[in-house]
Design an enzyme around this catalytic site. Structure first.
Site: not given
Ligand code: SAH
Length: 225
Positions: A74
């Site tokens: 993010s």
């Molecule tokens: N906060 C993280 C953002 C990652 S993007 C950072 O700063 O790196 C969003 C993340 O949500 C991804 O890693 C994706 O795999 C995860 N995600 C998507 N759907 C999900 C679900 N149903 N359960 C758990 N994680 C999920």
């Protein structure tokens, strides 16, 4: 910036320097982040360790960056904004995070609350996030490979829940797992642009606040390797 300095930055020297980080903090402040504790944690958290090496020179730009598996780390502003919303009513002891990703938001949170419980559906991302947090000696985090739509019922309730992927609708399980007075920060919507929402568990039901227009990857179904 002087030309020579710019060249140095492009060769990778100083790309993660203290001055580069200070510029990011200044920018976040100008964009409206105001919680000094949150800004201080962003200042001291090495975001370049959370992105692929090929993108390390851009780690202190206020932008989302790829982390593999079609996911992104993010944007620092959004990490700060969501963290501020979570903490706005006072300190939190138990926070559930859905979407560990790179672990950057996890690392920021772990320095501001007692304990973080973080759920990720992609096992490979989760493993790397775990290693990064251990390397930074951030040990108040427990990880779970699973489906964020279900939250983490065994350890509920939570004083704060933060979701870093966009949900077409607010998952009922997350509402159920909020403690009284607990705060849920979540992007909601099925399109490319979603609404950031703050939902607070009140004595009788929930109060819902629709905040900024945001862009997140979708909250998908089920765990996957
Ligand atoms: N906060 C993280 C953002 C990652 S993007 C950072 O700063 O790196 C969003 C993340 O949500 C991804 O890693 C994706 O795999 C995860 N995600 C998507 N759907 C999900 C679900 N149903 N359960 C758990 N994680 C999920």
């Amino acid at each position: 910036m002087a030309r020579g300095q710019d060249d140095l930055q492009h060769r990778g020297i100083g790309m993660t320097s203290q001055r580069t980080r200070e510029r990011l903090i200044q920018r976040l402040y100008e964009e409206g982040l105001s919680n000094a504790a949150v800004l201080e944690v962003i200042r001291r958290t090495p975001r370049h360790l959370f992105v692929d090496e090929a993108f390390a020179h851009r780690a202190y730009e206020d932008t989302a960056l790829p982390i593999g598996h079609n996911q992104t780390i993010s944007q620092p502003y959004m990490v700060g904004r969501m963290t501020e919303l979570l903490l706005a009513a006072g300190p939190l002891d138990k926070v559930l995070e859905i979407g560990t990703g790179s672990g950057y938001q996890t690392a920021v949170l772990s320095q501001l609350v007692e304990r973080v419980f973080s759920v990720e559906r992609i096992q490979a991302l989760q493993e790397r996030a775990k290693e990064r947090l251990l390397a930074l000696n951030l040990r108040n985090v427990v990880f779970r490979w699973g489906d964020g739509w279900e939250g983490w019922p065994a350890l509920a309730t939570y004083n704060g829940i933060i979701v870093t992927a966009a949900a077409a609708e607010v998952p009922q399980a997350l509402l159920d797992q909020l403690a009284p007075g607990g705060r849920l920060v979540i992007p909601v919507g099925a399109g490319d642009v979603q609404q950031l929402m703050l939902i607070v568990r009140e004595e009788n039901g929930f109060s819902r606040h629709v905040l900024d227009a945001v862009r997140f990857v979708p909250l998908l179904n089920g765990p996957t390797a």
